[in-house]
Design an enzyme around this catalytic site. Structure first.
Site, PDB file in Angstrom:
ATOM      1  N   LEU B  37       6.786  34.603  44.627  1.00 20.55           N
ATOM      2  CA  LEU B  37       7.585  34.275  43.452  1.00 20.55           C
ATOM      3  C   LEU B  37       6.928  33.211  42.583  1.00 20.55           C
ATOM      4  O   LEU B  37       6.222  32.336  43.064  1.00 20.55           O
ATOM      5  CB  LEU B  37       8.970  33.801  43.900  1.00 20.55           C
ATOM      6  CG  LEU B  37       9.750  34.794  44.765  1.00 20.55           C
ATOM      7  CD1 LEU B  37      11.126  34.247  45.086  1.00 20.55           C
ATOM      8  CD2 LEU B  37       9.869  36.150  44.079  1.00 20.55           C
ATOM      9  N   HIS B  38       7.176  33.318  41.284  1.00 20.57           N
ATOM     10  CA  HIS B  38       6.727  32.321  40.314  1.00 20.57           C
ATOM     11  C   HIS B  38       7.869  32.074  39.335  1.00 20.57           C
ATOM     12  O   HIS B  38       8.958  32.645  39.485  1.00 20.57           O
ATOM     13  CB  HIS B  38       5.451  32.787  39.618  1.00 20.57           C
ATOM     14  CG  HIS B  38       5.537  34.182  39.061  1.00 20.57           C
ATOM     15  ND1 HIS B  38       6.392  34.530  38.033  1.00 20.57           N
ATOM     16  CD2 HIS B  38       4.908  35.336  39.422  1.00 20.57           C
ATOM     17  CE1 HIS B  38       6.249  35.829  37.765  1.00 20.57           C
ATOM     18  NE2 HIS B  38       5.363  36.347  38.600  1.00 20.57           N
ATOM     19  N   GLU B  39       7.583  31.259  38.346  1.00 24.53           N
ATOM     20  CA  GLU B  39       8.616  30.854  37.400  1.00 24.53           C
ATOM     21  C   GLU B  39       9.276  32.068  36.713  1.00 24.53           C
ATOM     22  O   GLU B  39      10.459  32.027  36.370  1.00 24.53           O
ATOM     23  CB  GLU B  39       7.996  29.911  36.364  1.00 24.53           C
ATOM     24  CG  GLU B  39       8.959  29.255  35.412  1.00 24.53           C
ATOM     25  CD  GLU B  39      10.109  28.516  36.101  1.00 24.53           C
ATOM     26  OE1 GLU B  39       9.890  27.933  37.197  1.00 24.53           O
ATOM     27  OE2 GLU B  39      11.230  28.529  35.551  1.00 24.53           O
ATOM     28  N   GLY B  40       8.518  33.148  36.554  1.00 23.06           N
ATOM     29  CA  GLY B  40       9.090  34.360  35.947  1.00 23.06           C
ATOM     30  C   GLY B  40      10.250  34.892  36.780  1.00 23.06           C
ATOM     31  O   GLY B  40      11.324  35.207  36.244  1.00 23.06           O
ATOM     32  N   HIS B  41      10.038  34.982  38.094  1.00 23.21           N
ATOM     33  CA  HIS B  41      11.132  35.442  38.969  1.00 23.21           C
ATOM     34  C   HIS B  41      12.314  34.479  38.926  1.00 23.21           C
ATOM     35  O   HIS B  41      13.470  34.886  38.902  1.00 23.21           O
ATOM     36  CB  HIS B  41      10.648  35.536  40.422  1.00 23.21           C
ATOM     37  CG  HIS B  41       9.528  36.508  40.644  1.00 23.21           C
ATOM     38  ND1 HIS B  41       8.236  36.107  40.821  1.00 23.21           N
ATOM     39  CD2 HIS B  41       9.524  37.858  40.733  1.00 23.21           C
ATOM     40  CE1 HIS B  41       7.461  37.172  41.014  1.00 23.21           C
ATOM     41  NE2 HIS B  41       8.221  38.253  40.969  1.00 23.21           N
ATOM     42  N   LYS B 153       8.028  41.831  31.695  1.00 24.88           N
ATOM     43  CA  LYS B 153       6.603  41.841  32.045  1.00 24.88           C
ATOM     44  C   LYS B 153       6.191  43.251  32.482  1.00 24.88           C
ATOM     45  O   LYS B 153       5.136  43.747  32.091  1.00 24.88           O
ATOM     46  CB  LYS B 153       6.368  40.840  33.176  1.00 24.88           C
ATOM     47  CG  LYS B 153       5.051  40.966  33.916  1.00 24.88           C
ATOM     48  CD  LYS B 153       3.884  40.605  33.065  1.00 24.88           C
ATOM     49  CE  LYS B 153       2.645  40.371  33.896  1.00 24.88           C
ATOM     50  NZ  LYS B 153       2.459  41.240  35.051  1.00 24.88           N
ATOM     51  N   GLN B 157       8.059  49.927  33.589  1.00 24.07           N
ATOM     52  CA  GLN B 157       8.901  49.997  34.784  1.00 24.07           C
ATOM     53  C   GLN B 157      10.371  49.792  34.425  1.00 24.07           C
ATOM     54  O   GLN B 157      11.260  50.502  34.919  1.00 24.07           O
ATOM     55  CB  GLN B 157       8.445  48.925  35.783  1.00 24.07           C
ATOM     56  CG  GLN B 157       9.387  48.708  36.944  1.00 24.07           C
ATOM     57  CD  GLN B 157       8.861  47.654  37.899  1.00 24.07           C
ATOM     58  OE1 GLN B 157       7.905  47.887  38.624  1.00 24.07           O
ATOM     59  NE2 GLN B 157       9.475  46.472  37.893  1.00 24.07           N
ATOM     60  N   SER B 189       2.362  36.240  36.663  1.00 17.54           N
ATOM     61  CA  SER B 189       2.251  37.403  37.545  1.00 17.54           C
ATOM     62  C   SER B 189       1.819  36.931  38.919  1.00 17.54           C
ATOM     63  O   SER B 189       1.005  36.002  39.039  1.00 17.54           O
ATOM     64  CB  SER B 189       1.208  38.387  36.993  1.00 17.54           C
ATOM     65  OG  SER B 189       0.844  39.320  38.000  1.00 17.54           O
TER      66      SER B 189
END
Lengths: 282, 282
Positions: B37-41, B153, B157, B189
């Site tokens: 996980l990163h800040e996007g998640h 992102k 999908q 990502s």
């Protein structure tokens, strides 16, 4: 005379009815059909009514499970007659969507089951199970009943639906119900309506030949020779041609060489332009 | 320090937790992830927490959406780290099934979306969207949340999942959330972790080149020539190769020749063995 059966034709109306039942703590059973109902369908409705508090029957002649050369156009349709029969059998709601509700503009999704859908019907009707799995997943997800009831008459279809429902984690119990037969043993089918009087007599021979094949296999005949003999008997009885008659594993429908595990005999044969199928536990 | 995040690893436990929330009248949001996980998640989790009362994050590195030559084995995995980040972002439950829970013995069902899944990623990763549609339909049906949250992102999908959810009548709202970027504009990502320092600098050029292509198209350049010029710039910036950079219809991802309808620019390019994707509204 029964009160007329309520009918809904779109997903929000269907979900509203079912949500009201759920709120009242009632269990809901679903009986998916293509209409042209007979006693076999009504027995599904009665079983559903025993196992649930409310029963929804769906009526949709699904174009995606017919190949272009098959009988989609001439498939019998009689919503008024079906509706009256359903009311008398204890059904609580008819869900009869039209094609645009089921397959809206831009529809692009298919549910494909491999393995159990590959042999037998899958070989002779390559489009069939893709169409069935897709429409049944939709009907289950539109209604989300506690349980859905399918006839063992379409035995391979039942196995495909069980596999699909488990694999996709659709939270619905799938219940198979015994085939209902005419007094001479012919499995009830909407397609029996296509038969003329001569064909109808010949049709009744299919279940007897299958019983004989079961007897032969249980008496020790090799599976392959029991199948071959039964196939010859079907042709000799007057059927136009035989697509298959096969003794298979009862769950996977894979070929078997002995009866050490539960087995099923399945057959498909033609009488003129009418294709009949049947199956029994071995 | 946050309390440790509760975790469940099988479907009955997941459904029990969610049923208890529903009984209490709470809205449930789902954030499907492959971990790392990163800040996007985390921004997805925060958005879900704003729009729902309880948030479930799923963690499953789905083998069916990787081709044999792709990075399934080396895909980054850190459940303990992920779990701590999720707790701090307001997630209420982690669902981390293993492979046997998701794909039990005899698993044989695939959800296939045609049309929107065919071009771009579908061309370069032919297994990808079948794997994604199947696993996402399972995650949605295992949990049946009110809404599920996906990052823009993975724009194609997101469109595939929207189509699949509508087509199968899965009763879950699909919400797309804006891409989160590093300070130099690189889309966050999990695969950015593969980049060395030099590659990381080059990677940041991709979003700038896409902005330039948007400017050119909006200033009247032909779509095809804006795409061709951007592709040359990506290679010139030091990327190893370009899978595609394309300006497409924002909903269907079909090719377009003008900007009269909403459009999206999408790109995929390689830096050594790392494949990066990005997209923006035109």
């Amino acid at each position: 005379m029964n009160a007329p059966l309520p009918v809904v034709r779109d997903v929000p109306s269907l979900r509203n009815e079912i949500a009201a039942w759920r709120k009242a703590g009632l269990r809901v059973g679903l009986v998916p059909t293509m209409g042209a109902l007979h006693e076999g369908h009504l027995s599904l409705v009665r079983t559903a009514k025993e196992k649930a508090d409310r029963v929804v029957t769906t009526l949709f002649v699904n174009p995606r499970q017919f190949a272009p050369h098959e009988d989609f156009e001439r498939y019998p349709r009689d919503e008024a007659g079906d509706s009256a029969m359903l009311a008398s059998a204890g059904c609580d709601l008819l869900y009869a969507p039209d094609r645009a509700v089921m397959y809206p503009e831009g529809f692009a999704t298919n549910v494909i089951v491999t393995d159990v859908s590959t042999p037998l019907e899958g070989e002779f009707r390559p489009h069939f199970f893709g169409g069935v799995a897709t429409v049944v997943s939709k009907l289950l997800l539109q209604s989300l009943p506690d349980a859905a009831f399918f006839g063992e008459k379409d035995y391979q279809q039942l196995q495909v639906i069980k596999r699909m429902t488990r694999d996709l984690d659709i939270p619905v119990a799938i219940e198979g119900c015994a085939t209902v037969r005419e007094s001479d043993g012919l499995a009830m089918s909407s397609r029996n309506a296509y038969l003329n009087a001569d064909e109808r007599k010949i049709a009744a021979r299919l279940n007897l030949i299958m019983h004989d094949a079961i007897k032969a296999a249980r008496a020790g005949a090799a599976i392959a020779s029991a199948e071959a003999q039964a196939s010859r008997h079907i042709t000799a009885a007057g059927f136009t041609s035989v697509d298959y008659i096969a003794i298979r594993d009862a769950e996977t429908l894979a070929p078997i060489t002995d009866l050490s595990r539960p087995a099923r005999i399945l057959a498909a044969a033609w009488l003129g332009k009418t294709r009949l199928i049947d199956n029994m536990a071995v």
